[in-house]
Structure formats: C-alpha cells, structure tokens
Design a protein around this motif. Structure first.
Motif, PDB file in Angstrom:
ATOM      1  N   UNK A 191     -24.986  51.546  36.421  1.00  0.00           N
ATOM      2  CA  UNK A 191     -24.153  52.540  35.737  1.00  0.00           C
ATOM      3  C   UNK A 191     -24.156  52.261  34.237  1.00  0.00           C
ATOM      4  N   UNK A 192     -24.684  53.189  33.458  1.00  0.00           N
ATOM      5  CA  UNK A 192     -24.779  52.996  32.013  1.00  0.00           C
ATOM      6  C   UNK A 192     -23.623  53.727  31.308  1.00  0.00           C
ATOM      7  N   UNK A 193     -22.650  52.943  30.885  1.00  0.00           N
ATOM      8  CA  UNK A 193     -21.469  53.512  30.236  1.00  0.00           C
ATOM      9  C   UNK A 193     -21.110  52.671  29.014  1.00  0.00           C
ATOM     10  N   UNK A 194     -20.775  53.330  27.909  1.00  0.00           N
ATOM     11  CA  UNK A 194     -20.544  52.635  26.645  1.00  0.00           C
ATOM     12  C   UNK A 194     -19.369  51.660  26.720  1.00  0.00           C
ATOM     13  N   UNK A 195     -18.319  52.041  27.409  1.00  0.00           N
ATOM     14  CA  UNK A 195     -17.125  51.195  27.455  1.00  0.00           C
ATOM     15  C   UNK A 195     -17.153  50.178  28.591  1.00  0.00           C
ATOM     16  N   UNK A 196     -17.705  50.566  29.732  1.00  0.00           N
ATOM     17  CA  UNK A 196     -17.608  49.718  30.917  1.00  0.00           C
ATOM     18  C   UNK A 196     -18.768  48.737  31.091  1.00  0.00           C
ATOM     19  N   UNK A 197     -19.995  49.198  30.890  1.00  0.00           N
ATOM     20  CA  UNK A 197     -21.131  48.321  31.190  1.00  0.00           C
ATOM     21  C   UNK A 197     -21.982  47.941  29.972  1.00  0.00           C
ATOM     22  N   UNK A 198     -21.917  48.700  28.884  1.00  0.00           N
ATOM     23  CA  UNK A 198     -22.665  48.326  27.679  1.00  0.00           C
ATOM     24  C   UNK A 198     -22.257  46.945  27.169  1.00  0.00           C
ATOM     25  N   UNK A 199     -20.952  46.589  27.211  1.00  0.00           N
ATOM     26  CA  UNK A 199     -20.569  45.230  26.797  1.00  0.00           C
ATOM     27  C   UNK A 199     -21.259  44.132  27.598  1.00  0.00           C
ATOM     28  N   UNK A 200     -21.654  44.434  28.835  1.00  0.00           N
ATOM     29  CA  UNK A 200     -22.382  43.453  29.652  1.00  0.00           C
ATOM     30  C   UNK A 200     -23.730  43.135  29.003  1.00  0.00           C
ATOM     31  N   UNK A 201     -24.399  44.183  28.508  1.00  0.00           N
ATOM     32  CA  UNK A 201     -25.685  43.979  27.826  1.00  0.00           C
ATOM     33  C   UNK A 201     -25.481  43.165  26.550  1.00  0.00           C
ATOM     34  N   UNK A 202     -24.471  43.522  25.776  1.00  0.00           N
ATOM     35  CA  UNK A 202     -24.190  42.782  24.546  1.00  0.00           C
ATOM     36  C   UNK A 202     -23.939  41.305  24.840  1.00  0.00           C
ATOM     37  N   UNK A 203     -23.186  41.055  25.894  1.00  0.00           N
ATOM     38  CA  UNK A 203     -22.859  39.672  26.264  1.00  0.00           C
ATOM     39  C   UNK A 203     -24.106  38.898  26.664  1.00  0.00           C
ATOM     40  N   UNK A 204     -24.927  39.474  27.529  1.00  0.00           N
ATOM     41  CA  UNK A 204     -26.113  38.763  28.012  1.00  0.00           C
ATOM     42  C   UNK A 204     -27.158  38.573  26.914  1.00  0.00           C
ATOM     43  N   UNK A 205     -27.331  39.583  26.057  1.00  0.00           N
ATOM     44  CA  UNK A 205     -28.293  39.445  24.965  1.00  0.00           C
ATOM     45  C   UNK A 205     -27.791  38.455  23.917  1.00  0.00           C
ATOM     46  N   UNK A 206     -26.486  38.419  23.713  1.00  0.00           N
ATOM     47  CA  UNK A 206     -25.902  37.483  22.746  1.00  0.00           C
ATOM     48  C   UNK A 206     -26.115  36.040  23.168  1.00  0.00           C
ATOM     49  N   UNK A 207     -26.157  35.801  24.468  1.00  0.00           N
ATOM     50  CA  UNK A 207     -26.423  34.448  24.972  1.00  0.00           C
ATOM     51  C   UNK A 207     -27.774  33.963  24.456  1.00  0.00           C
TER      52      UNK A 207
END
Length: 304
Positions: free
Chosen positions: A273-289
């Motif tokens: 599910x691609x959603x700016x508020x719900x799942x986009x932060x997951x990408x930011x978190x994993x890429x930030x690692x």
C-alpha cells in the motif's frame, strides 16, 4: 491573514531542516574515502563546504515549497497540503528566508572557489542549477522522468566527491580512475536517495498528474515503480560486497548485509500500500538506515 513571522514549527517544515544532517553523512563518506583510498589532510575548506551545503539545503527546500505553492493548479494541494497555503504564510517572508540562505551559500561558495580550484566552482554551479531548477522553470526537474536520477546523483555523488577532493592533500591526483571509484563508493547512497524520491513520487502520482508533473512513475506505473524500488534496495546492499572485493570499501562494511532481510521485511508494508502518511515513512526509515550507517561504518573501517 498571512503571518509576518515564522514560528519554529513553521520554519522546521518549510525548510525541512530535519533532513539537513543527512548531508553530513554524505560528507563523512567523502572524507572517509579520502582516508581509505588516498591520504587525508583536513582543512578549513571542508568546514566552509559544510556551511555551504547546510545553507543551500535550507534555501532549496524553502524554494521548492514556494514554487510548488505558486504553480499548483490543484486547489486542495495549494490550500491544505502545501505549508505556505495551509499555514497562511506571507510570501514576502518566505522569500526573505530563501534569499538569506541562498546568498550565504553563494558567498561562502565564491570564497571556497577562490581558495581551491575551478573544479569546485563547476560542480557548485551544477549543484546550484539542479537545486534551483528542481521546482522552477517551464520544465522543472521535479516534473521530469529523470528527476530521481538527477537529484540523487547530485546529492549522493557530487557532495561526496567535493568532500573527498577537499580532504586530500594533493588534489592534482584526482583522475578518471579516482572519479569512477568515488562514484562506485557513493552508489549505496545514490540508490537510497533515488528510492526516497521514487517512493515520494509514487505516493504523489495522482497529485502530481493534477499539477502537470510527469515523473518516472507516470511512465512506468506504480506497480513497476515498487518493483524498481525493491530491486535497487537489494542492489544497494549487494553492491557493498563488490566494493569490498574491489578494495574500495573496508571489509567491515560487509556487516551491513545482515540488514537486507530486515529492510525487505519492513518494506513489505509499503509494497502492499503506497500512501504518503502511512507507508512512505517506512521507506524513509529504511533508506535512512543505509544513508546513515554506511558512512559511519565506512568511516570506522577507514580510520581504525
């Protein structure tokens, strides 16, 4: 009524200052690469460069919000999503903050070029151009299918290369082989930044179409964009093994590979599910690692 002063919270969101520290990790990677594959010689030039990057980063973020607001054709985006419309910010105040940070970055930049070489000036001008025209002009970069590629290379490679260049004592040794090696070293960061932008544009696809933007996701579709993100995530980790084999990265960086299955598990939420508020932060978190740990572990291996 428009507000004439920005609160800290408004400045925080308008400038996205919370993203600025990521630039320091990119610089750390460049300095660490200098130590690992060349010879390290720190100078005040590097400190000036850090100041330039931070000022320019803030000015570009402010500018992007300003341009997005000014050119938005989607009324809901303009009044409810964009920070300027939502908080009723004064455009004159927004401009003042933008020009202040941009002028500081330019002045520091001119001084740095006067103390170094034209190479820094050329890369700096390219960086300024990409930063400003990311959201400005008849065909802004953020509306093109190359948006993710151009921006990730400018941030992930250019900044790292300049940091390397300023951190070595004999700058004339920089040749095609060194430049290619540095690009290889920067790839885990470049791919992670690419993925952040790709995920952002995937979540904003409908909104971007309404505002006349045709990014890569517009052409390949959400399904293929998600597949591409997963492919590049895997590639960014496996590439570290290649770097160690080529003796371009310390062997300790191989430890990052244990994070790959954890990262893919985390990204499963986004792939569903691609959603700016719900799942986009997951990408930011994993890429930030990757964007934080890779430079840190590279530095530990390079210095110790």
């Amino acid at each position: 009524m428009s507000k004439e002063k920005l609160s800290f919270k408004q400045f925080w969101e308008l400038s996205e200052i919370y993203t600025a520290p990521l630039n320091l990790f990119i610089i750390l990677l460049g300095v660490s690469a200098a130590k690992f594959i060349q010879q390290l010689s720190l100078s005040k030039d590097l400190l000036i460069f850090i100041g330039i990057i931070l000022c320019f980063h803030l000015s570009v973020n402010i500018f992007n919000h300003w341009m997005d607001y000014q050119h938005a054709s989607d009324l809901h985006f303009k009044e409810k999503t964009n920070i300027i419309g939502r908080e009723h910010l004064s455009i004159s105040v927004v401009k003042r903050y933008f020009y202040t940070f941009m002028i500081l970055a330019a002045l520091f930049g001119l001084y740095l070029v006067s103390q170094t070489t034209i190479i820094i000036g050329i890369l700096g001008m390219l960086g300024f151009y990409i930063g400003l025209f990311y959201s400005y002009g008849k065909y802004p970069i953020n509306s093109l299918f190359l948006a993710e590629t151009i921006t990730s290379i400018a941030s992930g490679f250019f900044i790292m290369f300049i940091a390397f260049y300023l951190a070595i004592p004999h700058r004339e040794v920089v040749n095609t082989r060194i430049i290619l090696s540095l690009f290889f070293i920067s790839l885990p960061l470049v791919l992670s930044m690419f993925n952040n932008l790709l995920a952002n544009n995937t979540c904003d696809l409908e909104e971007d179409i309404n505002n006349g933007r045709k990014t890569l996701v517009y052409y390949i579709g959400k399904k293929h964009a998600v597949t591409l993100l997963l492919t590049l995530t895997i590639a960014s980790y496996l590439w570290i093994g290649i770097l160690v084999y080529l003796k371009l990265a310390p062997i300790v960086t191989l430890g990052l590979l244990i994070l790959l299955p954890i990262t893919l598990k985390e990204l499963k939420k986004y792939t569903q599910y691609q959603d700016k508020k719900e799942t986009f932060p997951v990408v930011l978190k994993t890429m930030s690692v990757m964007m934080v740990l890779y430079p840190i572990i590279y530095a530990l291996g390079g210095f110790f």
